[in-house]
Design a protein around this motif. Sequence first.
Motif, PDB file in Angstrom:
ATOM      1  N   THR A 323      18.457  24.963 -31.200  1.00  0.00           N
ATOM      2  CA  THR A 323      18.574  24.225 -29.942  1.00  0.00           C
ATOM      3  C   THR A 323      19.998  24.333 -29.391  1.00  0.00           C
ATOM      4  O   THR A 323      20.951  24.561 -30.138  1.00  0.00           O
ATOM      5  CB  THR A 323      18.250  22.728 -30.141  1.00  0.00           C
ATOM      6  OG1 THR A 323      19.072  22.230 -31.194  1.00  0.00           O
ATOM      7  CG2 THR A 323      16.797  22.526 -30.506  1.00  0.00           C
ATOM      8  N   LEU A 328      19.119  17.424 -26.032  1.00  0.00           N
ATOM      9  CA  LEU A 328      18.004  17.729 -25.119  1.00  0.00           C
ATOM     10  C   LEU A 328      17.800  16.631 -24.081  1.00  0.00           C
ATOM     11  O   LEU A 328      17.414  16.910 -22.951  1.00  0.00           O
ATOM     12  CB  LEU A 328      16.713  17.952 -25.914  1.00  0.00           C
ATOM     13  CG  LEU A 328      16.700  19.163 -26.864  1.00  0.00           C
ATOM     14  CD1 LEU A 328      15.374  19.227 -27.624  1.00  0.00           C
ATOM     15  CD2 LEU A 328      16.945  20.462 -26.107  1.00  0.00           C
ATOM     16  N   LEU A 331      19.811  17.198 -20.752  1.00  0.00           N
ATOM     17  CA  LEU A 331      19.594  18.365 -19.889  1.00  0.00           C
ATOM     18  C   LEU A 331      18.936  17.904 -18.586  1.00  0.00           C
ATOM     19  O   LEU A 331      18.036  17.069 -18.605  1.00  0.00           O
ATOM     20  CB  LEU A 331      18.702  19.388 -20.599  1.00  0.00           C
ATOM     21  CG  LEU A 331      19.263  19.977 -21.896  1.00  0.00           C
ATOM     22  CD1 LEU A 331      18.213  20.862 -22.579  1.00  0.00           C
ATOM     23  CD2 LEU A 331      20.535  20.772 -21.646  1.00  0.00           C
ATOM     24  N   ASP A 335      18.868  22.704 -15.739  1.00  0.00           N
ATOM     25  CA  ASP A 335      18.678  23.324 -17.050  1.00  0.00           C
ATOM     26  C   ASP A 335      17.212  23.591 -17.355  1.00  0.00           C
ATOM     27  O   ASP A 335      16.868  24.548 -18.038  1.00  0.00           O
ATOM     28  CB  ASP A 335      19.189  22.374 -18.154  1.00  0.00           C
ATOM     29  CG  ASP A 335      20.668  22.106 -18.036  1.00  0.00           C
ATOM     30  OD1 ASP A 335      21.425  23.083 -18.001  1.00  0.00           O
ATOM     31  OD2 ASP A 335      21.055  20.917 -17.958  1.00  0.00           O
TER      32      ASP A 335
ATOM     33  N   THR B 226      10.988  18.713 -23.031  1.00  0.00           N
ATOM     34  CA  THR B 226      11.887  19.407 -23.961  1.00  0.00           C
ATOM     35  C   THR B 226      11.392  19.342 -25.395  1.00  0.00           C
ATOM     36  O   THR B 226      11.844  20.097 -26.237  1.00  0.00           O
ATOM     37  CB  THR B 226      13.307  18.816 -23.911  1.00  0.00           C
ATOM     38  OG1 THR B 226      13.215  17.399 -24.073  1.00  0.00           O
ATOM     39  CG2 THR B 226      14.000  19.142 -22.597  1.00  0.00           C
ATOM     40  N   ARG B 251      13.308  29.235 -20.905  1.00  0.00           N
ATOM     41  CA  ARG B 251      14.169  28.129 -21.320  1.00  0.00           C
ATOM     42  C   ARG B 251      15.259  28.502 -22.318  1.00  0.00           C
ATOM     43  O   ARG B 251      15.743  27.673 -23.071  1.00  0.00           O
ATOM     44  CB  ARG B 251      13.305  27.026 -21.944  1.00  0.00           C
ATOM     45  CG  ARG B 251      12.563  26.171 -20.934  1.00  0.00           C
ATOM     46  CD  ARG B 251      13.481  25.105 -20.368  1.00  0.00           C
ATOM     47  NE  ARG B 251      12.723  24.122 -19.614  1.00  0.00           N
ATOM     48  CZ  ARG B 251      12.019  23.149 -20.199  1.00  0.00           C
ATOM     49  NH1 ARG B 251      11.998  23.024 -21.504  1.00  0.00           N
ATOM     50  NH2 ARG B 251      11.355  22.300 -19.454  1.00  0.00           N
ATOM     51  N   ASP B 253      19.071  29.565 -23.137  1.00  0.00           N
ATOM     52  CA  ASP B 253      20.364  29.410 -22.482  1.00  0.00           C
ATOM     53  C   ASP B 253      20.914  30.800 -22.168  1.00  0.00           C
ATOM     54  O   ASP B 253      20.949  31.681 -23.033  1.00  0.00           O
ATOM     55  CB  ASP B 253      21.322  28.653 -23.399  1.00  0.00           C
ATOM     56  CG  ASP B 253      22.632  28.350 -22.705  1.00  0.00           C
ATOM     57  OD1 ASP B 253      22.732  27.266 -22.121  1.00  0.00           O
ATOM     58  OD2 ASP B 253      23.533  29.208 -22.722  1.00  0.00           O
ATOM     59  N   LYS B 260      16.556  25.492 -24.940  1.00  0.00           N
ATOM     60  CA  LYS B 260      16.600  24.209 -24.250  1.00  0.00           C
ATOM     61  C   LYS B 260      15.261  23.486 -24.445  1.00  0.00           C
ATOM     62  O   LYS B 260      14.681  22.946 -23.509  1.00  0.00           O
ATOM     63  CB  LYS B 260      16.918  24.427 -22.766  1.00  0.00           C
ATOM     64  CG  LYS B 260      18.365  24.888 -22.565  1.00  0.00           C
ATOM     65  CD  LYS B 260      18.749  24.959 -21.107  1.00  0.00           C
ATOM     66  CE  LYS B 260      18.534  26.349 -20.577  1.00  0.00           C
ATOM     67  NZ  LYS B 260      19.076  26.556 -19.243  1.00  0.00           N
TER      68      LYS B 260
END
Lengths: 351, 611
Positions: A323, A328, A331, A335, B226, B251, B253, B260
């Motif tokens: 991650t 999380l 974000l 994002d 997420t 998703r 980065d 993410k």
Amino acid sequence: MTYLPKPKFRHPAIEKNELGLTHRDYEGAISTLCAGCGHDSISSAIMHACFELDLPPHRIAKLSGIGCSSKTPTYFLGNAHGFNSVHGRMPSVLTGANLANKDLIYLGVSGDGDSASIGFGQFAHAIRRGVNMVYIVANNGVYGLTKGQFSATADKGATLKKGAANPDDPIDLVMMALHLGASFVARSFSGDKGQLVPLIKAAVEHKGPAFIDCISPCVAFNNHDGSTKSFDYVRAHNEAVNALDFISERAPITTDYAPGEMQLVKLHDGSTIRLRKIGADYDVHDRVAAINYLMKHDVAGEIVTGLVYVEEDPGDMHDRLQTVDTPLNQLGDADLIPGAAALAKINASLR
Amino acid sequence: MPIESVNDFVVRFANVNGSGSASANLMFARAVIRMGVPVATRNIFPSNIQGLPTWFEVRVSGEGWLGARGGTDLMVAMNPQTWDKDVASIEHGGYLFYDCSRPIPASKFREDLTVIGVPLTEICNREYAEPRQRQLMKNIMCLGALAAVLDMDADIVKTLLSEQFKGKDRLIEANHRALAIGRDWALANLTCPIGLRVNKSDGVGDRIYVEGNAAASLGAVFGGATVCAWYPLTPSTSLAEGFTSYCKRLRGDATTGKNKYAIVQCEDELASIGVVIGAGWNGSRAFTATSGPGISLMQEFLGLAYFAEIPAVLFNVQRGGPSTGMPTRTQQSDVLACAYASHGDTKHILLFPRDPGEAFEFGALSFDLADRLQTPVFVMLDLEIGMNSHLTAPFKWDDSRRMDRGKVMTYADLESGRDFGRYLDVDGDGVPFRTYPGTHPTRGSFFTRGTTRDAYARYTEEGGPYVENMQRLLRKFETAKAHVPAPLVDAAPGGARFGVIHYGSTAAPMEEATQILRNQGVKLDVMRVRGFPFAKPVEDFISAHDKVFVVEQNRDAQLRTLLMAENCASGDKLVPVLHYDGSPVTARFIARAIAELAESIDARAKEGALS
């Protein structure tokens, strides 16, 4: 009596830590557990450890299941968010919370009924998944809130208050944690604060699943002759493998020890635990030896306490899931939402 | 007489599962779509990996009907195990396409059928040496022969094959060759085309062809999820897998390549919902995908999430129950189990998407609703929507849209001295403010529990605060009515005495049935319910009609029960129309049932008037 607030009054000369906080800032509501309950000593050790580690209380999340032990998070760290979840399911809730924000410290408090019976599966899977947490089981071998039935950690042959003997084999959560891959495994005794406080501090600083099985006698239902989880019995059969000093990064080691007497264990944040060995040749990094040692002493009727096993830098669930560094839950739209252009491409691929 | 039909017929492929037929079958459907002709496709498959019968049905519908029609006009019979039943199920005057490499006794055929034999195995064995290649190429050869007999554009199939094997030139070439062999053989040896034909049209427009589970998972990506925690369970598995593959694409980065998102395959459904609740409590958007048995296992946690007011999204891809039931067949039989999930007094928000398009839309919306209303939200798909590809309008997204995180007090809010009570109804809408753990050193922390507490989250076992809190939860549910998607009405011109209420995957066959019935002179106003709690228009719709048929795919008329339980109507007004054998309900079934019911209601009314 949680609705009775504690008085805010404090002595001006009361000890403060690096954050300028006093012990009082680490307290919670007044405990409603029975007078003399071992669990209150564990709560006290947690407050003590957090105070000494200079942790901001609100950066800790305390989670529990259901049972006497699971009530305790109300009684410490009042400025921390707490979650008293479902019986036996603290590990999954903690796992989810940890996924959402890797920057908080996760403290899971459970009991032997909560973790060794109804929640045995979740206990196992949270550990094997490598969740970065401190998982404390207040282990008294008995169901307290429902008034004194055996739990799955009660020893075979141990008796209830009214004399009934336990016919079943016990589950040893320390042994289980070792098998499941916990990277920090310890056992302690609520009556031994000198051992418990540094263990909790080390567990907090450890990055990975840190499990502490803390024998915590139930004064109401399991503190009689015939119980193997009573204060007297545990004191008489306690076999500590080591004594711990927790040394923060800021306080260098000054005392000299004879070679072989001491083992230094590095923790994730750079701090160190200094282990004074009691059991000769006990290597705290050897999982297999730890399992053998535990079994040998178990057969001899001894309760092994202390830091049983620790792995330096094991990594955790977030490392495995790769991650991002930002938690999380922080974000935002930019994002997370791929947007109309990305969607148009997907549409085009579906014609 | 053989059936004659252009752009309006049903082809059914009877296969053995694990034989690699699925991708060739799908390609057949996509070729028809590329020719501009709408199709409705369905997999009928067993709970098994290899060796058992499986069917793929393609309804070619120039008029654009997307529900199952029922019946088969052309059977592509590739499975000896099911031959007899397959042959028997073809419509009178239909077509039977089969592999004639081995002789089949004349008694195994029907005289009214047009039999199309292609020696697929024989050709394959001649052309290919390797067994797996023989199997796979046979499927493509079959596709080539079908394209010839149905007068399809072979170039379109070639293009699809090139797209599928993009970058693997040898495979493209091999597949093109197999396609040509099948097609050439058919053109040389058979009467082409047969009475069923596909003619190019413009009926598809810009629509996309996609599975509901994939669409819902994409909705979760766009909804800002997420954390996904799940346990494999048919027919929901492909939803979590879809989320995984979309996240990999969308998703990562850009600089670090890190994720993410976090996806955890849990030890069971209890842990799945526990992880979702933990993540939701801590401010992440989290969901699980499951089906009926999983919902059953999550009951205790759902009560906690309702009572402790924690956002959570559940995609329930419904299948036939109870128990293991019909794990690979479709039903709408978890409506009540979800609406009132858990012990004690609970009510939950349900969304009923009709197809993949709404699965995407409601999938994204569900996260806003869960945050806004701080409670579990169920997106009620079913196997029919989830595991079949459907034609649907392209997914849409407005780039100015922002996640609605609901009422969350920030550090600044708390620092300014705003009063924070976790369960305090400050706005009168029943929705309190929450804080994320770790926000402020001394303000805003609270203890979350499933036990009763007061408005400031302080433990109490007193009756007064408990009742107050339960009443506030009802107010919150009232607030939800304005947030769930509103019902849609298709009104009969000039009004109607009879109404219909339906939801979810019943929509496509219902639209077709409505037209059939209106053509027969049965006037109907039709309402599609898209969310629970039911908004006022639902109640008004029912009271505006003499009788309302509630069409659903379960035995016990669960939505009808819900309408009655929530005081939208009394039972004598609501007439159940039920289909629950595991196959998707068809327009023919609905039209016949409603026509009969309407007639008997009218007859009784006349008798009443005479006596």
